[in-house]
Design a protein around this motif. Structure first.
Motif, mmCIF file in Angstrom:
data_model
loop_
_atom_site.group_PDB
_atom_site.id
_atom_site.type_symbol
_atom_site.label_atom_id
_atom_site.label_comp_id
_atom_site.label_asym_id
_atom_site.label_seq_id
_atom_site.Cartn_x
_atom_site.Cartn_y
_atom_site.Cartn_z
ATOM 1 N N ALA A 259 -4.838 -30.577 -29.011
ATOM 2 C CA ALA A 259 -3.459 -31.071 -29.072
ATOM 3 C C ALA A 259 -2.600 -30.452 -27.972
ATOM 4 N N MET A 260 -2.798 -29.153 -27.714
ATOM 5 C CA MET A 260 -2.019 -28.494 -26.672
ATOM 6 C C MET A 260 -2.391 -29.025 -25.281
ATOM 7 N N GLU A 261 -3.682 -29.251 -25.058
ATOM 8 C CA GLU A 261 -4.129 -29.793 -23.774
ATOM 9 C C GLU A 261 -3.601 -31.214 -23.563
ATOM 10 N N ALA A 262 -3.623 -32.011 -24.639
ATOM 11 C CA ALA A 262 -3.100 -33.380 -24.546
ATOM 12 C C ALA A 262 -1.607 -33.368 -24.229
ATOM 13 N N ALA A 263 -0.886 -32.427 -24.820
ATOM 14 C CA ALA A 263 0.557 -32.339 -24.571
ATOM 15 C C ALA A 263 0.831 -32.126 -23.084
ATOM 16 N N GLN A 264 0.047 -31.272 -22.451
ATOM 17 C CA GLN A 264 0.254 -31.020 -21.027
ATOM 18 C C GLN A 264 -0.086 -32.249 -20.187
ATOM 19 N N THR A 265 -1.182 -32.937 -20.544
ATOM 20 C CA THR A 265 -1.568 -34.123 -19.778
ATOM 21 C C THR A 265 -0.541 -35.237 -19.930
ATOM 22 N N ILE A 266 -0.030 -35.418 -21.144
ATOM 23 C CA ILE A 266 1.012 -36.429 -21.368
ATOM 24 C C ILE A 266 2.256 -36.086 -20.548
ATOM 25 N N ALA A 267 2.612 -34.830 -20.545
ATOM 26 C CA ALA A 267 3.776 -34.403 -19.760
ATOM 27 C C ALA A 267 3.561 -34.692 -18.278
ATOM 28 N N ASN A 268 2.354 -34.437 -17.784
ATOM 29 C CA ASN A 268 2.052 -34.751 -16.379
ATOM 30 C C ASN A 268 2.229 -36.246 -16.123
ATOM 31 N N ALA A 269 1.812 -37.054 -17.109
ATOM 32 C CA ALA A 269 1.867 -38.510 -16.945
ATOM 33 C C ALA A 269 3.295 -39.033 -16.866
ATOM 34 N N ILE A 270 4.226 -38.355 -17.519
ATOM 35 C CA ILE A 270 5.603 -38.856 -17.534
ATOM 36 C C ILE A 270 6.509 -38.079 -16.582
ATOM 37 N N GLY A 271 5.888 -37.327 -15.674
ATOM 38 C CA GLY A 271 6.668 -36.607 -14.673
ATOM 39 C C GLY A 271 7.359 -35.376 -15.198
ATOM 40 N N LYS A 272 6.824 -34.800 -16.295
ATOM 41 C CA LYS A 272 7.445 -33.624 -16.905
ATOM 42 C C LYS A 272 6.452 -32.461 -17.000
ATOM 43 N N GLY A 273 5.487 -32.441 -16.062
ATOM 44 C CA GLY A 273 4.462 -31.405 -16.111
ATOM 45 C C GLY A 273 5.018 -29.991 -16.076
ATOM 46 N N PRO A 274 5.886 -29.642 -15.122
ATOM 47 C CA PRO A 274 6.423 -28.274 -15.076
ATOM 48 C C PRO A 274 7.207 -27.909 -16.334
ATOM 49 N N GLU A 275 7.934 -28.886 -16.869
ATOM 50 C CA GLU A 275 8.703 -28.619 -18.092
ATOM 51 C C GLU A 275 7.777 -28.279 -19.259
ATOM 52 N N MET A 276 6.657 -29.003 -19.377
ATOM 53 C CA MET A 276 5.734 -28.714 -20.466
ATOM 54 C C MET A 276 5.016 -27.387 -20.235
ATOM 55 N N THR A 277 4.696 -27.088 -18.999
ATOM 56 C CA THR A 277 4.072 -25.791 -18.713
ATOM 57 C C THR A 277 4.971 -24.661 -19.192
ATOM 58 N N ALA A 278 6.268 -24.792 -18.922
ATOM 59 C CA ALA A 278 7.225 -23.778 -19.372
ATOM 60 C C ALA A 278 7.341 -23.771 -20.892
ATOM 61 N N ARG A 279 7.345 -24.974 -21.497
ATOM 62 C CA ARG A 279 7.453 -25.055 -22.962
ATOM 63 C C ARG A 279 6.219 -24.466 -23.634
ATOM 64 N N LEU A 280 5.048 -24.697 -23.059
ATOM 65 C CA LEU A 280 3.828 -24.142 -23.645
ATOM 66 C C LEU A 280 3.773 -22.621 -23.500
ATOM 67 N N ALA A 281 4.340 -22.090 -22.431
ATOM 68 C CA ALA A 281 4.430 -20.633 -22.291
ATOM 69 C C ALA A 281 5.336 -20.066 -23.378
ATOM 70 N N GLU A 282 6.448 -20.743 -23.608
ATOM 71 C CA GLU A 282 7.357 -20.347 -24.701
ATOM 72 C C GLU A 282 6.651 -20.474 -26.050
ATOM 73 N N HIS A 283 5.902 -21.571 -26.214
ATOM 74 C CA HIS A 283 5.150 -21.798 -27.449
ATOM 75 C C HIS A 283 4.137 -20.688 -27.683
ATOM 76 N N SER A 284 3.423 -20.303 -26.638
ATOM 77 C CA SER A 284 2.421 -19.246 -26.770
ATOM 78 C C SER A 284 3.067 -17.939 -27.221
ATOM 79 N N ALA A 285 4.204 -17.613 -26.649
ATOM 80 C CA ALA A 285 4.906 -16.393 -27.039
ATOM 81 C C ALA A 285 5.366 -16.474 -28.500
#
Length: 306
Positions: free
Chosen positions: A139-165
């Protein structure tokens, strides 16, 4: 089903209205799809994809909400609003309604929608991910790929870092639970279903360090991830903690109270049976959903009778 000519006409009208768009190739479970740069009209066919868009602050135009608008929880609507069109059920979404929304991207489930993938692709570029039987990590990997698809890759990378913390903080609060076996079950009043180690919830519990007494399946099908079971089988698994989502009140498990086999299960015997919201735990997956489940787990661990 609409004809290819009809779908082609819709696609052509959209392109004329929007003008030429740069496309990026997105690799997903069912192939590689050219997705227009920063799609604006997105249709999602699973709740986990609603979660991903909400995590990015993006509103879909269509959702397969099982014809129940309140299935899209307040935590999502607070971000995406409520101005979407229902496209029917997740299992059998309406191609006609989807086409009428003139989407520029459809996000589908690998298993549920494989049979209609070509039809969906005639309406709009379609990408697919395993929401139904995928693990927490999937699910986490899919979230990043979907974000890349909609032009929001960097935003999701930052959100996933926040999520991990956030998740690591929950894990620290929960502490060492490696001596505890935990089992998530769904009770619909007529039967019970165990979420196995290869399910989303099974893998999430394992991430926190809980043991699972169920055998780990060799494959990865829905029947292996979500296992229909009996009282006797639940007794054999004998979890020390039961996390129960009930779709009926009273549930089937409550009718077993007083039966020696049920009362002897470790979780029942010690009073470590905890109820959670069935819809949220069983159907919702993703960044926001897992954080909410983690908060529930913190509360559960605080109540454990050791």
């Amino acid at each position: 089903m609409f004809s290819k000519l009809f779908f082609g006409a819709i696609a052509g009208a959209i392109m004329l209205a929007a003008g030429p768009a740069q496309a990026i190739d997105i690799t997903h479970d069912l192939g590689t799809t050219a997705v227009p740069d920063a799609p604006q009209r997105i249709v999602v066919l699973e709740y986990s994809f609603v979660d991903t868009l909400a995590a990015l602050g993006v509103s879909p135009v269509g959702i397969a909400d099982d014809d129940k608008r309140d299935s899209i929880i307040a935590a999502y609507t607070a971000i995406i609003g409520d101005d979407w069109t229902s496209v029917g059920t997740r299992k059998s979404p309406s191609l006609e309604v989807i086409a009428s929304l003139q989407p520029d991207l459809i996000i589908a489930d690998t298993g549920r929608h494989a049979a209609i993938y070509d039809a969906l692709s005639e309406i709009a570029p379609t990408i697919a991910f395993d929401s139904l039987t995928g693990t927490y990590q999937v699910a986490m990997e899919a979230a990043q790929t979907i974000a890349n698809a909609i032009g929001k890759g960097p935003e999701m990378t930052a959100r996933l870092a926040e999520h991990s913390a956030t998740m690591q903080a929950f894990k620290a609060e929960i502490g060492d639970v490696s001596d505890w076996s935990a089992q998530f079950i769904i009770d619909n009043g007529e039967g019970i279903f165990l979420h196995s180690p290869v399910s989303y919830n099974g893998s999430l519990l394992a991430w926190f360090g809980f043991k699972n007494n169920m055998p780990t399946p060799d494959g990865h099908t829905y029947e292996e991830a979500i296992v229909a079971t009996s009282l006797e089988q639940l007794s054999e698994i004998n979890p020390q903690i039961i996390i129960r989502g009930k779709y009926a009140d009273p549930g089937l498990t409550e009718s077993w109270v007083g039966q020696p086999v049920y009362d002897a299960i470790a979780a029942v015997k010690s009073g470590n049976v905890f109820d959670v919201t069935a819809h949220n735990w069983s159907r919702l997956r993703g960044v926001l959903a897992s954080e909410a489940s983690a908060a529930d787990l913190v509360d559960i661990v605080k109540q454990l009778k050791r």
